[in-house]
Scaffold this active site. Structure first.
Site, mmCIF file in Angstrom:
data_model
loop_
_atom_site.group_PDB
_atom_site.id
_atom_site.type_symbol
_atom_site.label_atom_id
_atom_site.label_comp_id
_atom_site.label_asym_id
_atom_site.label_seq_id
_atom_site.Cartn_x
_atom_site.Cartn_y
_atom_site.Cartn_z
ATOM 1 N N LYS A 72 0.812 -1.299 0.201
ATOM 2 C CA LYS A 72 -0.085 0.159 0.147
ATOM 3 C C LYS A 72 0.734 1.086 0.156
ATOM 4 O O LYS A 72 2.157 1.441 0.911
ATOM 5 C CB LYS A 72 -0.754 0.006 1.365
ATOM 6 N N THR A 73 0.080 2.103 -0.692
ATOM 7 C CA THR A 73 1.892 3.542 -0.583
ATOM 8 C C THR A 73 0.220 5.119 -0.387
ATOM 9 O O THR A 73 -0.948 4.449 -0.593
ATOM 10 C CB THR A 73 1.544 3.741 -2.535
ATOM 11 N N HIS A 74 1.504 5.960 0.275
ATOM 12 C CA HIS A 74 0.743 6.796 -0.237
ATOM 13 C C HIS A 74 1.072 7.555 -0.689
ATOM 14 O O HIS A 74 2.350 8.363 -0.570
ATOM 15 C CB HIS A 74 0.782 7.216 0.768
ATOM 16 N N ARG A 104 -5.374 6.599 -2.312
ATOM 17 C CA ARG A 104 -5.740 7.852 -2.421
ATOM 18 C C ARG A 104 -6.721 8.332 -1.457
ATOM 19 O O ARG A 104 -7.065 9.592 -1.739
ATOM 20 C CB ARG A 104 -5.711 8.224 -3.849
ATOM 21 N N LYS A 105 -7.241 7.731 -0.978
ATOM 22 C CA LYS A 105 -8.680 7.996 -0.520
ATOM 23 C C LYS A 105 -9.225 9.496 -0.973
ATOM 24 O O LYS A 105 -9.451 10.195 -0.884
ATOM 25 C CB LYS A 105 -8.836 8.677 1.103
ATOM 26 N N ALA A 107 -12.144 11.531 -2.532
ATOM 27 C CA ALA A 107 -13.102 12.359 -1.926
ATOM 28 C C ALA A 107 -14.071 13.640 -2.473
ATOM 29 O O ALA A 107 -14.376 14.741 -1.370
ATOM 30 C CB ALA A 107 -12.457 12.795 -0.434
ATOM 31 N N ASN A 111 -16.592 14.246 -11.552
ATOM 32 C CA ASN A 111 -15.502 14.311 -12.262
ATOM 33 C C ASN A 111 -13.919 14.505 -12.321
ATOM 34 O O ASN A 111 -12.800 14.780 -12.787
ATOM 35 C CB ASN A 111 -16.259 15.920 -13.469
ATOM 36 N N ARG A 255 3.911 0.881 10.242
ATOM 37 C CA ARG A 255 4.887 1.306 11.037
ATOM 38 C C ARG A 255 5.213 -0.232 12.244
ATOM 39 O O ARG A 255 7.058 -0.301 11.848
ATOM 40 C CB ARG A 255 4.713 2.249 12.320
HETATM 41 P P1 5BU Z 1 0.290 2.794 10.900
HETATM 42 O O1 5BU Z 1 2.014 2.886 10.710
HETATM 43 O O2 5BU Z 1 0.416 0.384 10.630
HETATM 44 O O3 5BU Z 1 0.148 2.746 11.782
HETATM 45 O O4 5BU Z 1 -0.218 2.861 9.796
HETATM 46 C C1 5BU Z 1 -1.417 2.434 9.257
HETATM 47 C C2 5BU Z 1 -1.504 2.595 7.328
HETATM 48 O O5 5BU Z 1 -3.514 2.968 7.127
HETATM 49 C C3 5BU Z 1 -1.972 4.281 7.297
HETATM 50 O O6 5BU Z 1 -1.266 4.582 5.958
HETATM 51 C C4 5BU Z 1 -2.986 4.835 7.354
HETATM 52 O O7 5BU Z 1 -3.203 6.115 5.794
HETATM 53 C C5 5BU Z 1 -4.086 4.110 6.953
HETATM 54 N N1 5BU Z 1 -5.219 3.972 7.281
HETATM 55 C C6 5BU Z 1 -5.434 4.166 8.718
HETATM 56 O O8 5BU Z 1 -4.477 3.293 9.733
HETATM 57 N N2 5BU Z 1 -6.773 3.725 9.465
HETATM 58 C C7 5BU Z 1 -7.825 4.249 8.430
HETATM 59 O O9 5BU Z 1 -8.886 4.010 8.781
HETATM 60 C C8 5BU Z 1 -7.957 4.148 7.795
HETATM 61 C C9 5BU Z 1 -6.105 4.321 6.768
HETATM 62 BR BR1 5BU Z 1 -9.161 4.159 5.751
#
Ligand code: 5BU
Length: 287
Positions: A72-74, A104-105, A107, A111, A255
């Protein structure tokens, strides 16, 4: 939303079927690929790689790729992004056999999300197998994203619940999210939810035959084995709580894995979570 903490509550539901047995219920190509892949690799672990440099991302991916079904990426947190990074990620996804999920969420109106998904710096639809969207703008968000993603065999998850303290995605909001996904399921793009439990069973269709015919995949963030949360409202549950007790399918861990110091520790943690998630899944389908 308080989800059942008793797996017997999921009896006679798809929670008791193997990932392979659930393939025929899917209308979406990416969902079928994911179910096959999880069974093949014996992994329902998605590793969230939330680092800010391209080379660091690829390093983590090389370390954990064998243990996970999905990365999973951001992508918008990467400072030095170029399409070469996306190409490299796709190459690794083939070598190490995982799928790519850009968190990406989306929202906005149909368009706008269509342009955000296809274009700009990141061209997300060109490299990401799966992405997700908030239901808040209404059905147009699904229509807009599907116009781009469906022809490419991509898949979409709706955000039905969140892991963070005080979030607003509860109750009626979650119920209407489930109904939105149900309205679009047959189109073959929406295939599941980001949620903390089996929301489509909590808000099941009134017709039992309809409930029997449908299946959604649940991907769940907020997973940690050693700590209960962070200083900014994140809340963690264990793989067993997420997969066995609450019936989610994929655990998303960030993490807890990439945050370790050494290469070996990162590899070891990925295996530890893979094993935790997979054992909980096996116990669930046997239960
Ligand atoms: P963590 O380091 O395990 O806490 O990261 C969790 C990831 O999942 C992180 O990239 C968040 O943006 C993502 N996330 C989340 O933690 N909780 C949510 O409800 C959603 C996404 Br939707």
């Amino acid at each position: 939303m308080a989800h059942s903490t008793n797996s017997s509550a999921h009896s006679r539901t798809k929670a008791h079927l193997s990932f392979t047995a659930r393939i025929p219920y899917q209308n979406n190509v990416a969902a079928k690929r994911l179910l096959e892949l999880m069974e093949r690799k014996q992994s329902n672990l998605c590793v969230s790689v939330d680092v800010t440099k391209g080379r660091d991302m690829l390093e983590v991916v090389r370390r954990v790729g064998k243990s996970c079904c999905m990365i999973k990426t951001h992508i918008d947190i990467i400072e030095d992004f170029t399409m070469d990074l996306a190409d490299e990620l796709v190459k690794l996804s083939k070598e190490l056999d995982f799928m790519i999920f850009e968190d990406r969420k989306f929202a906005d109106i149909g368009n706008t999300v269509q342009l955000q998904y296809s274009s700009g710096v990141h061209k997300i639809a060109s490299w990401s197998d799966i992405t997700n969207a908030h239901p808040i703008p209404g059905d147009g968000i699904v229509t807009g994203l599907a116009a781009v993603g469906k022809p490419l065999d991509r898949g979409l998850l709706l955000l039905a619940e969140m892991s963070s303290k005080g979030n607003l995605a509860t109750g009626e909001y979650t119920r209407t999210t489930v109904e939105m996904a149900r309205r679009h399921r047959s189109e073959g793009f929406v295939f599941g939810f980001i949620a903390q439990g089996r929301v489509h069973e909590t808000y099941a269709p009134s017709d039992p035959a309809a409930a029997n015919a449908e299946d959604f995949l649940i991907l769940s963030p907020g997973v940690g084995l050693d700590v209960k949360g962070d200083k900014m409202g994140q809340q963690y549950r264990t793989p067993h709580e997420v997969v066995f007790d609450s019936g989610c399918d994929v655990i998303i861990v960030g993490r807890g894995i990439y945050g370790k110091n050494t290469e070996q520790e990162v590899r070891d943690e990925a295996e530890r979570y893979r094993e935790g998630g997979w054992k909980a899944y096996q116990a669930r389908i046997q239960g």
